[in-house]
Design an enzyme around this catalytic site. Structure first.
Site, PDB file in Angstrom:
ATOM      1  N   ASP A 227       0.837  -1.208  -0.089  1.00 20.38           N
ATOM      2  CA  ASP A 227      -0.027  -0.068  -0.092  1.00 20.38           C
ATOM      3  C   ASP A 227       0.935   1.193  -0.178  1.00 20.38           C
ATOM      4  OD1 ASP A 227      -2.294   1.538   0.061  1.00 20.38           O
ATOM      5  OD2 ASP A 227      -2.752   1.069   2.004  1.00 20.38           O
TER       6      ASP A 227
ATOM      7  N   ASP B  14      -2.859   2.397  -6.083  1.00 25.28           N
ATOM      8  CA  ASP B  14      -1.988   2.453  -4.916  1.00 25.28           C
ATOM      9  C   ASP B  14      -1.790   1.410  -4.262  1.00 25.28           C
ATOM     10  OD1 ASP B  14      -4.296   2.748  -3.855  1.00 25.28           O
ATOM     11  OD2 ASP B  14      -3.767   4.291  -2.390  1.00 25.28           O
ATOM     12  N   GLU B  15      -2.366   0.078  -4.518  1.00 19.13           N
ATOM     13  CA  GLU B  15      -2.197  -1.132  -3.706  1.00 19.13           C
ATOM     14  C   GLU B  15      -2.150  -2.256  -4.480  1.00 19.13           C
ATOM     15  OE1 GLU B  15      -5.531  -2.286  -1.233  1.00 19.13           O
ATOM     16  OE2 GLU B  15      -6.982  -0.860  -2.434  1.00 19.13           O
TER      17      GLU B  15
END
Length: 350
Positions: A7, A102-103
């Protein structure tokens, strides 16, 4: 299975800080207009000390921190940084399931068969991402996706949490219910109402407990014990898996005709975008946000994709009408999204 969840820490804000280093030491909010009805997308860790978080109204964020700096999101820029990060990660871990900008999940078991090796690899991933992009990321490592996902959030920013085999239930047990993926505000409220406040409380229920009826209840019960059989698939999230537009009104709107007009206007914009990319969409989703900030969505899927503005607008309005029948009332925001995107089908002559 050894899986990691990566993350990127306060990603949008972190990118803005890289682009403008003077923002690093100030409370920074990426979101809408604090003078209007904008919503916080993310905030840097300086701003979070004031209790500012995602989905909060920007007006409330300004109230909590009058000195905060507000910037509008720059999604094209964030996608560029994201592509660089995931390209770097795939150099070290072949199987990566990108779950968002973003993950994502990393199948460490392919290249690190033991947990000590997995920890070392996770540390290397963090270090290389930081060295080459100057971005911080947090990782969780475990025997399942759900454990890795929860673990990645335990030591932010820049942390690494490893949950070894046999420790999954003990790791999850003391944590609040909302931490468990799949438990939203309503489920949390309902479970708390019967005295279940932690993940351990949920895990301790018997399998025949009435609260666990159905597939969702059974799934949450398993996740509370750290059981999650989902594999990690190696794929890229397409650059655009959906497109959407939304409008936050200066004043709540209850006039259905006006809401329909707004949806048709957005549908025309989305259809134009689809045509410019020679794409079609099979699913149309309408988003409603009420004055209490609660959100409803309704979707309709077609057997064949379309780029027709009238058809998209028609479906968006029908979705809205269905949602308003379930819960009438004025709206703070409406939006339209299209997904299940595909290239225009080409006819082949035989």
């Amino acid at each position: 299975m050894i899986v990691a969840h990566l993350d990127l820490d306060a990603f949008f804000a972190a990118v803005e800080e890289l682009e403008s280093p003077e923002l690093r030491q100030v409370p920074l909010v990426v979101g809408g207009d604090p003078q209007g009805r904008g919503v916080v997308c993310t905030a840097n860790y300086v701003a979070r000390r004031y209790g500012i978080g995602s989905a909060m109204s920007c007006a409330e964020a300004r109230r909590r921190c009058p000195t905060a700096v507000f910037v509008r999101p720059r999604h094209t820029l964030y996608r560029d940084y994201s592509r660089e990060v995931w390209s770097i990660v795939r150099e070290m871990v072949p199987t990566v399931e990108q779950a968002g900008i973003d993950e994502g999940y990393l199948d460490l078991g392919e290249v690190a068969p033991a947990f000590d090796d997995a920890r070392a690899l996770a540390e290397t991933v963090q270090a290389v991402v930081r060295a080459r992009t100057r971005l911080s990321c947090s990782l969780g490592v475990g025997t399942s996706k759900v454990v890795a996902k929860v673990a990645s959030d335990r030591r932010k920013p820049g942390g690494l949490t490893v949950v070894r085999p046999g420790r999954e239930a003990a790791f999850l047990a003391p944590l609040p219910l909302r931490v468990l993926p799949g438990i939203g505000p309503r489920a949390d409220e309902r479970l708390r109402g019967v005295g279940i406040e932690t993940i351990g409380d949920l895990a301790a229920l018997g399998e025949d407990d009435p609260l666990l009826r159905g597939k969702v209840g059974s799934m949450l019960h398993e996740r509370a014990r750290g059981i999650d059989p989902r594999p990690t698939y190696g794929f890229y999230v397409p650059e655009r898996i959906s497109i959407s537009q939304e409008e936050t009104f200066p004043q709540d709107v209850g006039d259905t005709e006006r809401l329909h007009d707004e949806l048709r206007r957005m549908a025309a914009g989305l259809a134009e975008h689809l045509r410019s990319r020679d794409q079609t969409a099979r699913t149309v989703t309408t988003k409603l946000r009420y004055p209490d900030f609660s959100i409803r969505t309704r979707s309709t899927s077609l057997p064949v994709g379309t780029d027709d503005s009238a058809r998209i607008g028609e479906l968006a309005c029908a979705n809205l009408d269905r949602a308003l029948r379930d819960r009438p009332g004025p709206l703070r925001l409406v939006g339209v999204g299209v997904s299940a995107l595909a290239e225009h089908a080409q006819l082949s002559l035989v």
